[in-house]
Write a protein that holds these residues in place. Sequence first.
Motif, PDB file in Angstrom:
ATOM      1  N   GLY A  90       0.722  -1.195   0.081  1.00  0.00           N
ATOM      2  CA  GLY A  90      -0.040   0.225  -0.070  1.00  0.00           C
ATOM      3  C   GLY A  90       0.813   1.215  -0.035  1.00  0.00           C
ATOM      4  N   TYR A  91       0.317   2.389  -0.295  1.00  0.00           N
ATOM      5  CA  TYR A  91       0.791   3.705  -0.631  1.00  0.00           C
ATOM      6  C   TYR A  91       0.800   4.643   0.671  1.00  0.00           C
ATOM      7  CZ  TYR A  91       1.389   2.303  -5.355  1.00  0.00           C
ATOM      8  OH  TYR A  91       1.557   1.564  -6.641  1.00  0.00           O
ATOM      9  N   SER A  92      -0.037   4.206   1.789  1.00  0.00           N
ATOM     10  CA  SER A  92      -0.195   5.175   2.861  1.00  0.00           C
ATOM     11  C   SER A  92       1.187   5.521   3.590  1.00  0.00           C
ATOM     12  CB  SER A  92      -0.987   4.581   3.891  1.00  0.00           C
ATOM     13  OG  SER A  92      -0.590   3.349   4.200  1.00  0.00           O
ATOM     14  N   GLN A  93       2.089   4.617   3.693  1.00  0.00           N
ATOM     15  CA  GLN A  93       3.249   5.133   4.307  1.00  0.00           C
ATOM     16  C   GLN A  93       4.357   6.030   3.737  1.00  0.00           C
ATOM     17  OE1 GLN A  93       5.618   1.584   5.866  1.00  0.00           O
ATOM     18  NE2 GLN A  93       7.260   2.820   6.794  1.00  0.00           N
ATOM     19  N   ILE A  95       3.295   8.017   1.278  1.00  0.00           N
ATOM     20  CA  ILE A  95       2.463   9.248   1.048  1.00  0.00           C
ATOM     21  C   ILE A  95       2.657   9.956   2.292  1.00  0.00           C
ATOM     22  CG2 ILE A  95       0.140  10.195   0.849  1.00  0.00           C
ATOM     23  CD1 ILE A  95      -0.300   7.982  -1.188  1.00  0.00           C
ATOM     24  N   ASN A  96       2.247   9.420   3.559  1.00  0.00           N
ATOM     25  CA  ASN A  96       2.703  10.143   4.868  1.00  0.00           C
ATOM     26  C   ASN A  96       3.874  10.680   5.060  1.00  0.00           C
ATOM     27  OD1 ASN A  96      -0.006   9.632   5.592  1.00  0.00           O
ATOM     28  ND2 ASN A  96       0.083   7.727   6.654  1.00  0.00           N
ATOM     29  N   ASP A 119      -2.769  13.823  -4.451  1.00  0.00           N
ATOM     30  CA  ASP A 119      -3.183  13.787  -2.752  1.00  0.00           C
ATOM     31  C   ASP A 119      -2.890  15.187  -1.875  1.00  0.00           C
ATOM     32  OD1 ASP A 119      -2.653  12.847   0.242  1.00  0.00           O
ATOM     33  OD2 ASP A 119      -4.045  11.593  -0.573  1.00  0.00           O
TER      34      ASP A 119
END
Length: 153
Positions: A90-93, A95-96, A119
């Motif tokens: 996933g890309y959340s880490q 992107i954060n 985003d």
Amino acid sequence: MRIVVVSDSHKDFYSLQKAVLSQSSAEVVVFCGDGNEDMDTLAVTIPDKMIISVRGNCDWCSEKRYSEEITLENKHIFVTHGHLFGVKSGYSQIINQAHLLDTDILLFGHTHVPYTAYDDGMYIMNPGSIGYTGTYGIVDITPSGIMTNIIKL
């Protein structure tokens, strides 16, 4: 300003060279890892372009860093391979992390899957794999804004 974004050549120098040379107006080439030997060879043939290159998980002997932060046309760009941020899950880490760095443009690879998104004020691009999927990316920074595109060889 045009930026060519390539990643994951995995010893496919021909495709890497074809992608970069097809964008003759590009001033900058960003390589997101996994094929630094290919990129080092290419750099000799294109001395007129700025090259930003990071180390990927398969670049075992590389002395390059795992990430770079650069500023072009007053835009803050975060470049990394992506494996240290678990992008295959996933890309959340990633992107954060990019938001924490106040990034305008996030460029990464590793998954071999092309991806572009926007985003909360940040442009995101994974150009895919120039070696396996034959895809690369273009980022245009203009007075009117930023545009991202994925191109298939």
